[in-house]
Scaffold this active site. Structure first.
Site, short mmCIF file in Angstrom:
data_model
loop_
_atom_site.label_atom_id
_atom_site.label_comp_id
_atom_site.label_asym_id
_atom_site.label_seq_id
_atom_site.Cartn_x
_atom_site.Cartn_y
_atom_site.Cartn_z
N GLU A 1 54.14 -31.32 -109.27
CA GLU A 1 53.39 -30.92 -110.44
C GLU A 1 53.25 -29.42 -110.62
O GLU A 1 52.21 -28.93 -111.09
CB GLU A 1 51.99 -31.54 -110.38
N HIS B 1 52.49 -39.11 -114.30
CA HIS B 1 51.76 -38.71 -113.09
C HIS B 1 51.72 -37.19 -112.96
O HIS B 1 50.64 -36.61 -112.75
CB HIS B 1 52.42 -39.34 -111.87
N GLU B 2 52.88 -36.56 -113.07
CA GLU B 2 52.91 -35.11 -112.90
C GLU B 2 52.15 -34.39 -114.02
O GLU B 2 51.49 -33.38 -113.78
CB GLU B 2 54.35 -34.60 -112.81
N HIS C 1 48.46 -34.39 -113.38
CA HIS C 1 48.03 -33.35 -112.44
C HIS C 1 47.55 -32.09 -113.15
O HIS C 1 46.85 -31.26 -112.55
CB HIS C 1 49.17 -32.99 -111.49
N GLU D 1 45.34 -36.89 -105.71
CA GLU D 1 46.29 -37.96 -106.02
C GLU D 1 45.64 -39.23 -106.54
O GLU D 1 46.21 -39.92 -107.38
CB GLU D 1 47.13 -38.26 -104.78
N ASP E 1 51.15 -33.14 -94.47
CA ASP E 1 52.06 -34.03 -95.19
C ASP E 1 51.77 -35.49 -94.88
O ASP E 1 51.99 -36.37 -95.72
CB ASP E 1 53.51 -33.72 -94.82
N TYR F 1 46.68 -42.15 -103.00
CA TYR F 1 47.12 -42.44 -104.36
C TYR F 1 46.45 -43.69 -104.92
O TYR F 1 45.76 -43.65 -105.95
CB TYR F 1 48.63 -42.65 -104.39
#
Length: 643
Positions: free
Chosen positions: A307, A331-332, A335, A354, A410, A418
């Site tokens: 994003e 989704h992006e 953001h 998320e 990560d 999510y």
């Protein structure tokens, strides 16, 4: 970022975040105990994944002057920081780096004169890189660092022309989330610090350079490019790309950057982007970033999308020709409110980025493509999350994670953040009503715009601005179950799809009679329906039935990654060897981890499969992103017999 929309086996999840560095020393230290009345929030906001000390000094602006060298696979130049010193006795600027060669650090006076500053670069931690400590007793307002990246920088990928769509020019792109930005710029690499930035970038004149900034759709390739990002962003949203890129508009404020052979297909696939922006603004207020453009990257991009403000990075694997996977763009885009506008202050609260984004994504899809499409996607996500919960340690099933310590952030990017996060917001919406919840969520975005926050702050806002008005809507126990407890609460509302009921009936009839569903039933199925169909076939199936399905629907060799990532593992588990060559061809072409890791994971379970996986990896690794390479290498290493 959308990295996963289905459950990955735990063995895969544990290696997705690994990224090799040099020798380890120690992780960033925990914060000293806070003495103010905001101590609890401060502790929650502290980012264990950064060496930075923002309580002492923060970067408010970054000016980059960089040169791209494709032959050396290196970015070099200077980073100049405008600083806001928070404590009068602070005497050092501490930054995060990974594999950077720091050659000089200078204080820049108001008249432009420079004086060198002493600095120390600590030995590298295997996860967090090297702590850079700059002695700054005089608290200069401006500091400049001269540096160069390593060819192995974890946040950059350099592609030879043969690894691109067009095959004519090299390509380079960054991936800074979660803590890879420090591999190409010395930074306070934490989402708790936001800064504006500008950049001047020199490159070979035949490539176009873009950044997460004000890219000019009419820019020409001349070898020197300048950028400005006037809104403050966290370090993980710093992004750069360069290659054989052209532009095609899809609306007055949105368009596609891609290689010439890809741009028309991408523009057709994403032609509804303006409708998505309008739908989002209707729900949550003005889009505050100027333009919303998309850059379609080569297939090696390790994620679905990223994003980066004003310039979403997107995988070509969602371009299917029927718009069935454009929820990634939703989704992006989402953001732009949740994540870019209001950001988690540390990665242990990644659900604030998320989970909120996945909820907003679903609302955008419902507005633009209808409730049934949104319900199908919710059902896939909910089913996937339930499967993941079976193998996820209970501590990682919470929305509000414990401090990550030495864990690579990560690894916090799981379906819990999510899909459980989105499910929680759907639960709140159900309890108070959509109109009230929309007003609340818009207020959250408006009141916390361009700031970083944590779970404690959100819960306080939730209680004062929503639940106080609906005191009987949600109990304290229910709230605790969602935020602090493992699993999926009994109060979770279940998605229901009419289309999936038809798919289930067709699959049951097939398994009972051996007769394929009629073309009248399947002719208009989109990706989501085929995903549900394949998933419902179970862990294994009779080889003859798989051959029958393959002949009818050409699953083997599909270019649709969502189908491939489910079909090939089923085929491998079931012993349908005819699909193996196409499975190998797929993982050798595509570098998106979500799509290839389940296939690798099934292959390595047998000696023959491990041999095939190893051979594919050796052929593909030159074109994989460093993040993907690290993930696959770790999985193969775990699968090999001990000597």
């Amino acid at each position: 970022m959308r990295s996963t929309s289905l459950i990955l086996p735990l063995a895969i999840a544990l290696v997705l975040g690994t990224a090799g560095c040099s020798e380890s020393t120690s992780a960033p230290a925990a914060p000293a105990a806070a003495s103010s009345q905001a101590a609890m929030s401060t502790a929650r906001s502290h980012d264990e994944s950064s060496y930075a000390q923002p309580e002492k000094v923060v970067i408010t602006d970054l000016a980059l002057d960089l040169k791209l060298d494709f032959d050396a696979r290196q970015i070099s130049g200077t980073a100049t920081y405008t600083l806001d010193w928070k404590q009068p006795d602070a005497d050092a600027l501490v930054l995060d780096t990974r594999e950077l060669n720091i050659s000089k650090v200078e204080a820049i006076a108001a008249d432009g004169s420079a004086s060198e500053l002493a600095f120390a670069l600590a030995p590298a931690d295997k996860v967090f890189g090297s702590k850079l400590t700059i002695t700054a007793i005089s608290q200069p307002q401006t500091v400049r660092i001269t540096y160069a990246t390593a060819p192995t920088a974890s946040g950059l990928q350099w592609l030879e022309p043969s690894m691109t769509e067009g095959g004519k020019l090299p390509f380079m792109f960054s991936q800074s989330q979660a803590i890879h930005g420090r591999s190409w710029v010395p930074l306070q690499d934490t989402p708790g610090v936001r800064f504006t930035y500008s950049a001047k970038v020199a490159s070979r004149p035949d490539v176009m350079v873009l950044m997460s900034a004000d890219n000019d759709p009419a820019a020409v390739r001349d070898g020197v490019y300048e950028f400005t990002m006037p809104q403050p962003i966290p370090s993980y949203l710093l992004a750069i790309a360069a290659g054989d890129l052209v532009f095609k508009p899809v609306s007055a404020r949105s368009g596609i950057w891609a290689e010439p052979t890809m741009v028309d297909k991408a523009a057709a696939e994403f032609e509804d982007t303006e409708k998505m922006i309008v739908a989002s603004e209707k729900l949550y207020g003005e889009y505050r970033w100027g333009r919303y453009d998309m850059l379609v990257l080569p297939p090696s991009f390790p994620f679905g999308g990223m994003e980066n403000p004003r310039l979403t990075f997107a995988t070509p694997t969602v371009i299917t020709g029927d718009k069935s996977l454009v929820s990634l763009i939703a989704h992006e885009l989402a953001h732009s409110w949740s994540g870019n506008l209001v950001t988690n202050s540390s990665w242990k609260d990644i659900w604030l980025n998320e989970g909120f984004t996945s909820y907003v994504q679903s609302r955008i899809i419902e507005e633009v493509y209808g409730k049934e499409m949104a319900e199908m996607e919710r059902m896939i996500d909910q089913a996937g999350l339930r499967e993941e919960m079976q193998t996820t340690p209970s501590a990682q099933q919470r929305l509000a994670l414990a401090p990550l310590g030495e864990l690579d952030p990560d690894e916090a990017l799981s379906s819990v953040a999510y899909d459980k996060g989105a499910w929680f917001l759907q639960f709140l919406e159900q309890r108070v009503g959509r109109a009230a919840f929309d007003t609340f969520l818009r207020g959250w975005f408006d009141s916390h715009a361009f700031g970083s926050t944590d779970t404690d702050t959100f819960l306080a806002y939730l209680n004062s601005e929503l639940l106080a008005k609906y005191p009987h809507a949600v109990t304290a126990q229910e709230l605790d179950e969602w935020i602090n407890q493992p699993g999926i609460p009994a109060s979770a509302p279940k998605a229901v799809s009419r289309n999936f009921a038809i798919v289930d009936s067709a699959r049951i009839a097939l398994q009972g009679s051996g007769q394929l569903p009629s073309k009248e039933i399947t002719a208009n199925w989109v990706t989501q329906e085929w995903v549900h169909f394949i998933t419902g076939l179970g862990q294994t199936q009779d080889v003859a039935l798989l051959a029958q399905l393959d002949q009818a629907y050409q699953f083997s060799g599909t270019s649709n990654g969502e189908i491939a990532m489910r079909w090939y593992p089923l085929a491998i588990r079931s012993g349908y060897s005819q699909a193996l060559p196409q499975a190998q061809a797929f993982i050798e072409k595509v570098g998106r981890r979500k799509l290839i890791m389940p296939i690798y994971a099934e292959l390595v379970k047998t000696s023959a499969g491990l041999e095939a996986a190893t051979a594919s990896f050796e052929r593909a690794r030159a074109g994989y992103h460093p993040i993907t390479t690290s993930s696959v290498a770790a999985l193969l290493a775990q699968a090999r017999p001990a000597d």
